[in-house]
Scaffold this active site. Structure first.
Site, PDB file in Angstrom:
ATOM      1  N   GLU A   1       0.874  -1.176   0.000  1.00 35.88           N
ATOM      2  CA  GLU A   1       0.000   0.000   0.000  1.00 35.88           C
ATOM      3  C   GLU A   1       0.909   1.224   0.000  1.00 35.88           C
ATOM      4  O   GLU A   1       1.457   1.594   1.040  1.00 35.88           O
ATOM      5  CB  GLU A   1      -0.924  -0.017   1.223  1.00 35.88           C
ATOM      6  CG  GLU A   1      -1.841  -1.233   1.282  1.00 35.88           C
ATOM      7  CD  GLU A   1      -2.821  -1.306   0.125  1.00 35.88           C
ATOM      8  OE1 GLU A   1      -3.046  -0.260  -0.522  1.00 35.88           O
ATOM      9  OE2 GLU A   1      -3.353  -2.387  -0.145  1.00 35.88           O
TER      10      GLU A   1
ATOM     11  N   CYS B   1      -1.905   9.572   2.771  1.00 37.64           N
ATOM     12  CA  CYS B   1      -1.454   9.010   1.496  1.00 37.64           C
ATOM     13  C   CYS B   1      -2.454   9.231   0.372  1.00 37.64           C
ATOM     14  O   CYS B   1      -2.087   9.222  -0.803  1.00 37.64           O
ATOM     15  CB  CYS B   1      -1.144   7.526   1.650  1.00 37.64           C
ATOM     16  SG  CYS B   1      -2.534   6.536   2.228  1.00 37.64           S
TER      17      CYS B   1
END
Length: 454
Positions: free
Chosen positions: A210, A244
């Site tokens: 991720e 993010c």
């Protein structure tokens, strides 16, 4: 080094006992985790305040509450997820049944970053527990208060041969990666993700990465500008931009750019008045990132904000207007409260430009045009995103979350997380009542014609 070897050996022995594979064990573990979190809510929120200066409301909304939702969702659907899934195996296999059995890998390593140090460590743990694995959690050294609270919490409810928490710096992470796990789940930067994948390749260990990237936010000429600006400001400056999936930069149709900038400023003033002295406005995580971000501001056309305070490591929400795709601030993921704004005139030219860049973790589009919505969704590749909002897609257990290309591989949340931490074992069960002769040698021409029909 030997401690990690002994830890993994104990986890493999515990896994081989078969205890983690039962529905009752998994459900009980999820319930124990849920109860422990609820009991220690105040400690977790206090730790996040200490590490990142997050307001309790923000910590609950973006970390604690998200994890509780994930646990509740997993508990509700666990029995269904664990049940074998029936599959058709086709006429050529008649009479037979096909089923997929999802089994745990064994011992999983989960490595979390500092920006959401609670959610990004515990959410994958929920999936790992639901899937029946043993787990080693590597907490972030850059969020020491939160990591210590997590370690104490986990040790109170689970034995280390089932779930263990490891603290330490980068050298500890590197040592962990020299050992053989059955699955590695990493959240962090693309550069570190490459190192994780390289280490995993030594053992052919499956990995889920991720990562991040520069996530664009497109505002077309039909967007409802005030509402768009409000949601952009919230999503970008949440956690001081250290998210993010935060909008990394804006791409605004030239016909509405001036109006959008005006309402962006209004909403920043309303949400983050006197940000540097606002006790609820988060800090940049450490001095290194603070210096990196303040250097990015230099030589840029700052049209709002731009001030900062070194002792508190706070930087004002900052708007930067630019037409230079090659400027330093456009070369890397910002991961801070700086928002570049660029304009475009043609959606076709914009798509061509975006498709020359790495695929981002998220993309956001503000529009009231179904034609534009369909065009951008079909023309751009990215991990996930929103139409007329930002960030909130990551909070739903029903929507898989993950990147593509340079922004990651694999996904999780809800059932997708269960799948990620499980191996899908395919089984075809054949009947003993009938056994057709045409598949066996010696082959005959008439059987060849039948084979083609089948």
């Amino acid at each position: 080094m030997s401690d990690f070897f002994d830890l993994l050996k104990s986890q493999h022995l515990f896994f081989e006992s078969g205890q983690t594979k039962s529905y009752d064990f998994r459900l009980s573990a999820l319930t124990d985790l849920e109860n422990a979190l609820i009991h220690r809510e105040h400690l977790i929120l206090a730790a996040l305040k200490k590490d990142l200066n997050k307001a309790p409301f923000e910590s609950y909304a973006t970390e604690f509450g998200v994890v509780l939702d994930e646990i509740k969702y997993a508990k509700k659907h666990l029995k269904k997820w664990m049940s074998p899934q029936r599959r058709s195996v086709g006429l050529k296999n008649f009479p037979a049944q096909g089923r997929i059995y999802r089994e745990p890998y064994g011992s999983a390593l989960i490595m979390a970053p500092w920006n959401y140090p609670f959610q990004l460590l515990i959410n994958p743990l929920v999936a790992s527990i639901a899937a029946g694995n043993c787990t080693v959690l590597k907490a972030s050294e850059d969020a020491p208060a939160t990591s210590q609270v997590i370690k104490t919490l986990i040790e109170c409810i689970f034995k280390p041969d089932y779930v263990a928490v490891i603290l330490g710096d980068v050298s500890v992470s590197k040592q962990l990666l020299t050992h053989q796990f059955d699955l590695i789940f990493f959240t962090g930067s693309s550069s570190v993700g490459k190192m994780v994948m390289k280490a995993a390749s030594e053992f052919l260990t499956p990995v889920t990465l991720e990562l991040g990237g520069k996530s664009p936010c497109i505002i077309d000429e039909t967007a409802q500008l005030s509402l768009a600006a409000k949601r952009i400001v919230w999503g970008k400056f949440l956690n001081a931009g250290q998210t993010c999936v935060a909008p990394d930069y804006l791409l605004v149709h030239e016909s509405v750019s001036a109006q959008l900038i005006t309402v962006l400023k209004e909403h920043i003033q309303a949400m983050y008045h006197k940000a540097l002295s606002n006790p609820d406005y988060p800090s940049v995580i450490n001095d290194r990132h603070f210096k990196r971000l303040t250097q990015l501001i230099r030589n840029e056309n700052v049209i709002f904000g731009g001030d900062f305070d070194a002792p508190s490591k706070k930087i004002e929400p900052t708007l930067i207007f630019t037409d230079n795709w090659e400027s330093p601030i456009m070369q890397e993921e910002i991961f801070g409260p700086l928002l570049p704004i660029l304009t475009y005139s043609s959606k076709e030219d914009l798509v061509k430009k975006l498709n020359q860049k790495e695929k981002p973790l998220a993309t956001y589009l503000f529009t009231t045009s179904k034609v534009n919505e369909t065009y951008f969704l079909n023309a751009l590749s990215f991990g996930g995103g929103c139409i007329n909002d930002t960030v909130v897609h990551v909070a739903s257990p029903t929507l898989p979350f993950g990147g593509v290309g340079n922004s990651g591989m694999g996904a999780y949340h809800g059932e997708k997380g269960f799948d990620t931490f499980s191996h899908a074992k395919s089984i075809l069960k054949k009947s003993n009542l009938i056994d057709f002769p045409f598949r066996y040698p010696p082959y005959k021409e008439k059987w060849f014609k039948l084979l083609k029909k089948l």
